[in-house]
Design a protein around this motif. Structure first.
Motif, short mmCIF file in Angstrom:
data_model
loop_
_atom_site.label_atom_id
_atom_site.label_comp_id
_atom_site.label_asym_id
_atom_site.label_seq_id
_atom_site.Cartn_x
_atom_site.Cartn_y
_atom_site.Cartn_z
N GLU A 27 0.85 -1.01 -0.04
CA GLU A 27 0.14 0.17 -0.05
C GLU A 27 0.97 1.37 0.08
N ALA A 28 1.95 1.32 0.86
CA ALA A 28 2.92 2.40 0.73
C ALA A 28 3.43 2.80 -0.32
N GLU A 29 3.91 1.64 -1.11
CA GLU A 29 4.62 1.60 -2.48
C GLU A 29 3.47 2.46 -3.54
N LYS A 30 2.15 1.76 -3.14
CA LYS A 30 1.13 2.10 -4.32
C LYS A 30 1.15 3.84 -4.29
N HIS A 31 0.83 4.27 -3.13
CA HIS A 31 0.88 5.82 -3.04
C HIS A 31 1.99 6.67 -3.59
N SER A 32 3.18 5.97 -3.17
CA SER A 32 4.41 6.68 -3.63
C SER A 32 4.52 6.51 -5.21
N THR A 33 4.16 5.38 -5.68
CA THR A 33 4.24 5.24 -7.10
C THR A 33 3.19 6.19 -7.82
N PHE A 34 2.10 6.54 -7.24
CA PHE A 34 1.20 7.56 -7.77
C PHE A 34 1.74 8.78 -7.69
N ILE A 35 2.13 9.24 -6.74
CA ILE A 35 2.58 10.50 -6.60
C ILE A 35 3.67 10.87 -7.63
N LYS A 36 4.81 9.89 -7.67
CA LYS A 36 5.57 9.83 -8.66
C LYS A 36 5.40 9.98 -10.10
N ASN A 37 4.54 9.13 -10.19
CA ASN A 37 3.88 8.94 -11.81
C ASN A 37 2.83 9.94 -12.32
N ASN A 38 2.11 10.44 -11.28
CA ASN A 38 0.59 11.34 -11.72
C ASN A 38 0.81 12.59 -10.99
N ILE A 39 1.57 13.00 -9.82
CA ILE A 39 1.61 14.28 -9.18
C ILE A 39 3.14 14.82 -9.18
N LYS A 40 3.31 15.50 -10.15
CA LYS A 40 4.51 16.10 -10.51
C LYS A 40 5.17 17.27 -9.33
N GLY A 41 4.04 17.57 -8.60
CA GLY A 41 3.98 18.38 -7.56
C GLY A 41 3.97 20.07 -8.04
N THR A 42 4.32 20.96 -7.32
CA THR A 42 3.94 22.34 -7.72
C THR A 42 5.66 23.29 -7.52
N ILE A 43 5.62 24.05 -8.72
CA ILE A 43 6.84 24.83 -8.68
C ILE A 43 6.35 26.37 -8.81
N THR A 44 7.15 27.23 -8.02
CA THR A 44 6.75 28.53 -7.89
C THR A 44 7.74 29.33 -8.64
N ILE A 45 7.07 30.02 -9.52
CA ILE A 45 7.72 30.83 -10.49
C ILE A 45 7.48 32.12 -10.22
N VAL A 46 8.55 33.14 -10.35
CA VAL A 46 8.64 34.40 -10.24
C VAL A 46 8.90 34.99 -11.68
N SER A 47 7.84 35.65 -12.42
CA SER A 47 7.95 36.09 -13.71
C SER A 47 7.68 37.63 -14.00
N GLY A 48 7.86 38.00 -15.31
CA GLY A 48 7.69 39.27 -15.64
C GLY A 48 8.79 39.62 -16.61
N MET A 49 8.35 40.91 -16.93
CA MET A 49 9.66 41.52 -17.85
C MET A 49 11.05 41.90 -17.18
#
Length: 852
Positions: free
Chosen positions: A649-671
């Motif tokens: 079960e632990a591996e199932k959720h770990s694998t799901f995160i790895k394959n399907n939830i790439k995570g969030t990246i914070t970007i600072v942007s503008g000119m």
């Protein structure tokens, strides 16, 4: 086929029936038939859908599908090939109902009065349409039954004899409801006439249903009564406690009507229980409740669906039968769950295209439902109307309009055309509301935009359009719509302050939102939702005590407000009052089960209480409704790794995160030179680590550092390094945003600055002394930059993986503390707001726009 759990199923629909009326009658021993079912079965609330309109809701009950799928969207519909209206018909339903599925499986159904069911369908069994009981003539002699009211036709003559006309009622029929009926001045008071019509129609439906149960074979009988709803709309204003504006005389005459009609239904129920027999499973439900206390609306607006404002979002549900658990409460039921549950009772698979779930908790044994892709794909005689009779009335109306425009058909009168147009618009409006209810705002947007453009002075269309835009985070357009509504000078303006406040909360500006909420509360403080939104604003600000006060105020007004229970649960959770948090979060999910966020916080509370089994249950429900909930998967992985060790079960959720939830990246942007380095410095000071290689050193143009990463420059050709940015903040100029891959989620802080200041700062940085001294403004370059910015903003709007917060450079300089607070909320991060504010040096704002 699964095991069949019910020999027969009886479904009784009591439109608008409400436990708030029923429970006192049960306590007084005045509804003994219903009490007998409760004692040997289950009871609970059942959540309605939106919009709360009976034809849509009862079709959803009978199909397990929402209105966008079944096609019933209004009380009326255009008549195909004519510019006129008719009551909504069964031929407009776009999918199979429960009785059609049973017909295909050689099961017989008796369907009586279901809304809408006219013309009656040629099912395996008998159908009496919702036109059967309707009083269409003042005299018994003139009351004729229309063709198509009953199927099979052999039953028409027999059942016609069982209809009851109001003229057949005697004074004695009124006294149980109006004990002082003899005192009513019927010349000036028409209430008895209205009540008589309701009683007669109810008696007609009951007579037809009981005759069919006694004389025709059946596996399913489903009978629908609209009487409680109609009587409540007419007489709830007289129900105790007496409300302002109701005279003592009228109150004294009609205060027993509502209770009386409930008791009448209980008397009919006793007969149904006898006819069904001990081996039948009986289901009684309503499509919504009806406000009967201080929540009764003080006034109703002059709009088509105004009476629905008297409806309460929770109806009643009771089930009893051989394989139903006894004397238990059930939680989390919705109207959409009834058809899937009945199919399971008959051992039939549930369509995967149905929106409801099987109420597995009601059974006295483990039940694993079977599924089929869709019953629409199953061939065979289903008892549907022939294809020639089935028609989409809205599509037919469009075809009719085109023929008129081409000159092939004479145009209707202006009045009839406007009436039809209004009905079509209402149907479209209801469809948009269904999409919003299903969290499909992107499908609602084009419908609401069209209505808004067609009827710009219709405040209700504009308000709903603004709400939709807010959900889609299209803030600029939303603000323009709100500004338009302000010019209409309508009664809805308090609601507009409320909506504008909700918009500001979405933009992570809760303090400004609270100003508008307080203004709105001057006129709508009696509405629980305003207090819920105040609480949510304080949750954003992490002011848990103020949040708790707001949510408790909402619950004082409406103890069954699921949002208030969830908000209060979160506030208590953050104050470490874990047991109380669990109580409120459990109440929230019991009222609205499909709220992934409430289940997540419930799981967190159980986890902190070391109740890991319960935490697993809650987190599993959370990821069922929100598969991308990274935090819930992470908790599940941790529980199965550390506490309830289960490597698979632990591996199932770990694998799901790895394959399907790439995570969030914070970007600072503008000119370039718009303040991106200043923003990077703020976030770094606040505790959000910057992805930087420090290759670019500090200089006189940026003495506090650029915090850049050289690999960003090659983003257009190589993004393989991007995983390094997870959990960090990366600076990416506006022109490169479109090269970010779609398999991540991004929170973009987009810096905005006056173009003149950007150009001047760039000239200084590039050492262009001549241009600066001669004040040469590169207009062409500025125009190009502005076009690039507009293109980037438009592109961001069409890519849902980007959540954007636009931050004006001048606002950071003038109020760094407030900006830091907004940023912390936008990023949902526990940042050091004070350190962020202190990192801003206003002396570095050196290249200001010249003001003439």
């Amino acid at each position: 086929m699964s095991k069949r759990l019910a020999k027969k199923v009886l479904v009784i629909g009591w439109d608008a029936a409400d436990w708030k009326i029923i429970n006192p009658l049960l306590d007084a021993g005045l509804m003994p038939a219903l009490e007998s079912l409760i004692n040997k079965g289950v009871m609970g609330d059942i959540a309605t859908l939106d919009p709360v309109l009976s034809p849509i809701l009862w079709t959803s009950i009978a199909t397990g599908k929402t209105g966008d799928k079944h096609g019933i969207l209004n009380f009326v519909e255009p008549v195909p090939d004519k510019m006129e209206l008719r009551p909504v018909t069964s031929t407009s339903r776009k999918c199979k109902a429960l009785w059609n599925i049973l017909s295909q499986n050689d099961l017989k159904s008796n369907i009586i009065g279901w809304w809408p069911s006219n013309p009656a369908e040629p099912i395996n069994g008998a159908m009496v349409s919702n036109f059967f009981q309707k009083i269409t003539s003042d005299t018994l002699e003139g009351w004729k039954m229309q063709p198509g009211t009953v199927y099979p036709d052999r039953l028409t003559e027999t059942l016609a004899e069982y209809r009851v006309h109001p003229t057949e009622l005697s004074a004695g029929h009124f006294f149980p409801f109006v004990p002082k009926a003899h005192l009513v001045d019927q010349q000036n008071d028409k209430n008895l006439g209205v009540l008589g019509k309701n009683i007669a129609e109810c008696a007609s439906t009951h007579a037809a249903a009981t005759w069919l149960m006694e004389n025709e074979p059946w596996d399913l009988t489903a009978v629908y009564f609209d009487t409680i709803d109609h009587v409540s709309h007419g007489f709830m204003r007289f129900h105790p406690p007496q409300i302002p504006g109701i005279s003592d005389e009228k109150y004294d005459l009609y205060k027993e009507v509502v209770n009386g009609i409930y008791r009448f239904h209980d008397m009919m129920l006793e007969r149904y229980i006898q006819l069904a027999g001990e081996d039948a499973t009986i289901i009684i439900l309503s499509d919504h409740g009806f406000h009967s206390d201080h929540m009764r609306p003080k006034w109703l607006p002059t709009e088509p669906m105004a009476p629905a404002l008297e409806h309460r979002k929770y109806g009643m549900l009771c089930m009893a039968g051989p394989h139903i658990v006894k004397d238990e409460r059930i939680y989390g039921a919705t109207l959409l769950d009834i058809t899937p549950t009945i199919l399971t009772l008959f051992g039939l698979p549930v369509g995967k295209d149905m929106d409801g779930k099987v109420l597995a908790q009601v059974f006295d044994q483990p039940v694993v439902p079977e599924y089929i892709d869709s019953w629409e794909n199953v061939k065979g005689n289903s008892g549907n109307h022939p294809a020639g009779l089935q028609e989409d009335p809205l599509a037919a109306q469009e075809a009719m309009k085109q023929l008129i425009e081409l000159g092939y058909i004479e145009a209707p009168s202006e009045d009839s055309a406007k009436t039809v147009e209004k009905a079509v618009n209402e149907s479209q409006f209801n469809l948009a509301r269904i999409y919003l209810f299903k969290e499909q705002a992107e499908l609602a947007e084009p419908i609401l935009e069209a209505l808004y453009l067609q009827k710009p002075n219709a405040a209700r269309y504009a308000l709903k359009y603004a709400e939709c835009l807010q959900k889609l985070r299209k803030f600029d357009v939303c603000v323009s719509v709100i500004e338009h509504i302000k010019k209409l000078d309508k009664k809805e303006l308090p609601h507009l302050d409320y909506l504008e406040g909700v918009l500001l909360v979405s933009q992570n500006k809760p303090r400004k939102a609270l100003v508008l909420f307080r203004k709105a509360m001057e006129t709508i403080a009696h509405m629980p939702d305003i207090h819920v939104k105040v609480g949510e604003a304080f949750i954003k600000l992490k002011e848990w005590g103020e949040a708790r006060t707001a949510f408790e105020k909402a619950l004082e007004i409406d103890p069954e407000n699921s949002g208030a229970h969830m908000g209060l649960g979160i506030a208590l959770l953050r104050k470490d009052q874990l047991e109380d948090a669990v109580d409120h979060l459990l109440t929230s999910v019991s009222l609205v089960f499909n709220n992934a966020l409430a289940h997540y916080f419930l799981g967190e509370a159980f986890y902190r209480l070391a109740m890991y089994d319960r935490a697993v249950e809650a987190f599993r429900v959370a990821v069922t409704y929100q598969p991308g909930n990274r935090k819930a998967h992470t908790y599940l992985e941790k529980i199965f790794t550390t506490y309830h060790v289960n490597p698979a079960e632990a591996e199932k959720h770990s694998t799901f995160i790895k394959n399907n939830i790439k995570g969030t990246i914070t970007i600072v942007s503008g000119m370039p030179r718009s303040g991106t380095s200043m923003m990077m410095q703020m976030l770094d000071a606040g505790g959000l680590k910057a992805l930087t290689d420090h290759t670019r050193a500090n200089d006189e143009n940026n003495p506090k550092g650029y915090l850049e990463y050289q690999k960003v420059k090659s983003l257009a050709s190589d993004n393989s390094w991007l995983h390094e940015g997870q959990g960090k903040v990366v600076k990416v100029i506006a022109q490169l945003l479109q090269h970010l891959p779609e398999n991540y989620q991004y929170k973009v802080i987009f810096m905005e600055r006056e173009m003149e200041e950007i150009i001047l700062s760039q000239q200084i940085m590039l050492g262009k002394k001549y241009e600066i001294e001669k004040k040469v403004y590169p207009t062409t370059l500025a125009d190009t930059f502005n076009r690039q910015l507009e293109k980037t903003r438009s592109w961001l709007k069409t890519h849902p993986q980007f959540e954007v917060m636009y931050v004006p450079y001048a606002d950071v300089i003038s109020n760094p503390g407030e900006t830091a607070e907004y940023l912390s909320m936008f990023l949902d991060a526990d940042l050091d707001v004070e350190a962020m504010a202190n990192s801003v040096d206003s002396k570095l704002y050196r290249n200001r726009k010249k003001v003439n």
